[in-house]
Write an enzyme that holds these catalytic residues in place. Structure first.
Site, PDB file in Angstrom:
ATOM      1  N   THR A 160       0.872  -1.177   0.000  1.00  0.00           N
ATOM      2  CA  THR A 160       0.000   0.000   0.000  1.00  0.00           C
ATOM      3  C   THR A 160       0.910   1.230   0.000  1.00  0.00           C
ATOM      4  O   THR A 160       1.283   1.717  -1.054  1.00  0.00           O
ATOM      5  CB  THR A 160      -0.974  -0.012   1.189  1.00  0.00           C
ATOM      6  OG1 THR A 160      -0.251  -0.234   2.398  1.00  0.00           O
ATOM      7  CG2 THR A 160      -2.013  -1.101   1.021  1.00  0.00           C
ATOM      8  N   THR A 161       1.286   1.725   1.183  1.00  0.00           N
ATOM      9  CA  THR A 161       2.219   2.851   1.226  1.00  0.00           C
ATOM     10  C   THR A 161       3.664   2.378   1.358  1.00  0.00           C
ATOM     11  O   THR A 161       4.569   3.204   1.517  1.00  0.00           O
ATOM     12  CB  THR A 161       1.888   3.802   2.388  1.00  0.00           C
ATOM     13  OG1 THR A 161       1.870   3.063   3.611  1.00  0.00           O
ATOM     14  CG2 THR A 161       0.536   4.462   2.172  1.00  0.00           C
ATOM     15  N   LYS A 182       3.943  -7.037   4.120  1.00  0.00           N
ATOM     16  CA  LYS A 182       3.710  -5.634   3.807  1.00  0.00           C
ATOM     17  C   LYS A 182       3.290  -4.917   5.085  1.00  0.00           C
ATOM     18  O   LYS A 182       2.782  -5.520   6.021  1.00  0.00           O
ATOM     19  CB  LYS A 182       2.640  -5.451   2.717  1.00  0.00           C
ATOM     20  CG  LYS A 182       1.235  -5.889   3.078  1.00  0.00           C
ATOM     21  CD  LYS A 182       0.414  -4.927   3.895  1.00  0.00           C
ATOM     22  CE  LYS A 182       0.386  -3.545   3.281  1.00  0.00           C
ATOM     23  NZ  LYS A 182      -0.375  -2.600   4.202  1.00  0.00           N
ATOM     24  N   GLY A 183       3.531  -3.609   5.097  1.00  0.00           N
ATOM     25  CA  GLY A 183       3.111  -2.815   6.227  1.00  0.00           C
ATOM     26  C   GLY A 183       4.185  -1.821   6.622  1.00  0.00           C
ATOM     27  O   GLY A 183       5.333  -2.200   6.839  1.00  0.00           O
ATOM     28  N   GLY A 185       2.843   1.431   8.175  1.00  0.00           N
ATOM     29  CA  GLY A 185       2.142   2.355   9.053  1.00  0.00           C
ATOM     30  C   GLY A 185       1.043   1.606   9.779  1.00  0.00           C
ATOM     31  O   GLY A 185       0.741   0.459   9.472  1.00  0.00           O
ATOM     32  N   THR A 193       1.425  -8.276  13.260  1.00  0.00           N
ATOM     33  CA  THR A 193       1.365  -6.941  12.676  1.00  0.00           C
ATOM     34  C   THR A 193       1.172  -7.057  11.183  1.00  0.00           C
ATOM     35  O   THR A 193       1.520  -8.052  10.599  1.00  0.00           O
ATOM     36  CB  THR A 193       2.645  -6.132  12.975  1.00  0.00           C
ATOM     37  OG1 THR A 193       2.446  -4.805  12.528  1.00  0.00           O
ATOM     38  CG2 THR A 193       3.847  -6.690  12.285  1.00  0.00           C
ATOM     39  N   GLU A 272       6.556   4.454   7.416  1.00  0.00           N
ATOM     40  CA  GLU A 272       6.111   5.631   6.659  1.00  0.00           C
ATOM     41  C   GLU A 272       6.943   6.859   7.035  1.00  0.00           C
ATOM     42  O   GLU A 272       6.991   7.266   8.201  1.00  0.00           O
ATOM     43  CB  GLU A 272       4.633   5.893   6.915  1.00  0.00           C
ATOM     44  CG  GLU A 272       3.756   4.847   6.250  1.00  0.00           C
ATOM     45  CD  GLU A 272       2.283   4.976   6.581  1.00  0.00           C
ATOM     46  OE1 GLU A 272       1.464   4.401   5.838  1.00  0.00           O
ATOM     47  OE2 GLU A 272       1.953   5.627   7.584  1.00  0.00           O
ATOM     48  N   ASN A 395       0.256  10.396   5.794  1.00  0.00           N
ATOM     49  CA  ASN A 395      -1.014  10.120   6.451  1.00  0.00           C
ATOM     50  C   ASN A 395      -1.981  11.273   6.389  1.00  0.00           C
ATOM     51  O   ASN A 395      -3.200  11.081   6.493  1.00  0.00           O
ATOM     52  CB  ASN A 395      -0.749   9.694   7.901  1.00  0.00           C
ATOM     53  CG  ASN A 395      -0.165   8.308   7.967  1.00  0.00           C
ATOM     54  OD1 ASN A 395      -0.868   7.317   7.747  1.00  0.00           O
ATOM     55  ND2 ASN A 395       1.127   8.210   8.192  1.00  0.00           N
ATOM     56  N   THR A 400      -6.610  11.300  -0.103  1.00  0.00           N
ATOM     57  CA  THR A 400      -6.832  12.396  -1.066  1.00  0.00           C
ATOM     58  C   THR A 400      -5.674  12.531  -2.030  1.00  0.00           C
ATOM     59  O   THR A 400      -5.733  13.340  -2.932  1.00  0.00           O
ATOM     60  CB  THR A 400      -7.031  13.729  -0.320  1.00  0.00           C
ATOM     61  OG1 THR A 400      -5.906  13.959   0.540  1.00  0.00           O
ATOM     62  CG2 THR A 400      -8.290  13.705   0.508  1.00  0.00           C
TER      63      THR A 400
END
Length: 400
Positions: A160-161, A182-183, A185, A193, A272, A395, A400
């Site tokens: 994702t991020t 993955k991960g 944040g 986790t 992140e 974040n 957006t």
């Protein structure tokens, strides 16, 4: 479902490949604008499994369904949908998660109860089933011929991020372990986790597999924190198909723990907005619970994290973080010691040149803080990262 081996798509010769009997698929199902966002990893033969999940009160439908399927300890496949957590979506979300599992089970020709589903991304948005279902229809038409993805492909499709895919491999006896994760944040686990899956061709009993996974998670993923927030979708699963034969359970547990630590460090280093890996070890503690609690208070402190980011030798912030543990009345300031790397900063106040050396040390890519409490002999190490303006930006603009 039969298949002799998995082919790694578009990977260089040094890229990881699956253990014997595993194969994988990745594709674009419309969850994000570009790139693969759906993945499936499956065993071509029956397997045994173990899994742990988030304890969040808002656990998503994927977690609820997977927890039920994992209880049988016979998981054979994992499918992941990226960019959408499918959390807080009501009965529609439950139906959609179940339909995804049904479609994947149909493609593989296995029972629905042997499929685990992971879903990760934005909370509160329904899955785009209008694009996902046609995608599965096309995949079903191709059958096993579509399963040519390697571990790196799957790790990328799960992102994702994240800024980079995360994989790790280990061997034990004649068997291999391959992990993807993955991960970066919403990482303060309360069981494991993020999403992490480990696949192995080792032969073990479900009990040995479960014990190995829980032991590894406790000392790796459960010692990781990026931002103190627990995800609604956390899942860690381990699937073993026995294709390489039996292995020593103790040696397997060691290899699994080492693999999970590798993935943990990759996750922490890619937090992140992170620019540095932060490792905090607390020793001389009453018990491991105390050591871990105090270490987490240091690694989670925004003031410690920002000092590390700016290479500001403000070591007093570590004392502040230790002191927050007001319930640990056996911690006496005079018995505590603090070091950054090989530089002692407390109880003897550093000289000016020591602070200069400390600032230089804190400019490194990895910063180690060691605390001795003087309350016992137990120890724990936790992992995290610095806190930068990049975290705020990621974040603040996430949807957006």
């Amino acid at each position: 479902m039969t298949h002799d081996h998995a082919v790694t798509r578009g990977a260089d010769p040094g890229a990881p490949t699956w253990p014997t009997g595993f194969l994988a698929y990745t594709g674009h199902g419309g969850l994000r604008e570009h790139g693969d966002d759906i993945s499936i990893v499956a065993s071509d033969r029956p397997a045994v499994s173990a899994a742990v999940f988030t304890r969040s009160l808002f656990a998503g439908p994927a977690v609820v369904l997977s927890r039920r399927n994992a209880a049988g300890r016979r998981l054979r496949a994992v499918t992941t949908l990226a960019q959408n957590a499918n959390v807080a979506t009501g009965r529609e979300g439950e139906r959609n998660a179940a339909e995804v599992v049904r479609r994947v089970a149909g493609i593989l020709g296995v029972p629905e109860g042997e499929v685990l589903i992971g879903s990760t991304g934005v909370i509160g948005r329904p899955l785009p089933m209008s694009t996902i279902l046609p995608h599965f229809d096309r995949t079903a038409g191709r059958g096993v011929a579509a399963f040519t993805a390697g571990p790196l492909d799957v790790a990328r499709a799960m992102m994702t991020t994240d800024t980079r895919p995360k994989t790790a491999t280990r061997t034990v006896g004649g068997a291999r372990l391959v992990g993807v994760a993955k991960g970066v944040g919403m990482l303060e686990p309360d069981m494991a986790t993020m999403l992490a899956y480990v696949f192995t061709d080792a032969e073990l009993s479900p009990d040995d597999l479960d014990a190995a996974l829980r032991g590894a998670v406790d000392r790796t993923f459960n010692c990781l924190s990026v931002d103190t927030d627990t995800s609604t979708s956390d899942t860690v699963a381990l699937i073993a198909n026995g294709a390489a034969g039996a292995v020593d359970p103790a040696l397997f547990a060691d290899a699994l723990a080492d693999l999970c630590l590798d993935l943990t460090l990759q996750l922490a280093g890619d937090g992140e907005g992170a620019t540095k890996l932060l490792r905090v070890t607390v020793g001389g503690a009453r018990d491991r619970a105390q050591a871990k609690r105090v270490a987490k208070s240091v690694v989670n402190s925004p003031l410690v994290k920002t000092a590390v980011h700016g290479a500001d030798p403000n070591w007093g912030r570590v004392l502040m973080a230790i002191g927050k543990n007001t319930g640990d009345t056996d911690i006496v300031p005079g018995a505590v010691t603090v070091r950054f790397g090989d530089i002692a900063v407390y109880p003897d106040e550093p000289e000016a040149d020591t602070l200069d050396r400390l600032a230089d040390l804190m400019r490194r890519d990895e910063v180690d803080i060691a605390v001795t409490l003087g309350t016992g002999t137990a120890e724990a190490t936790v992992y995290g990262c610095d806190l930068s303006a990049g975290y705020i930006r990621v974040n603040a603009d996430y949807t957006t």
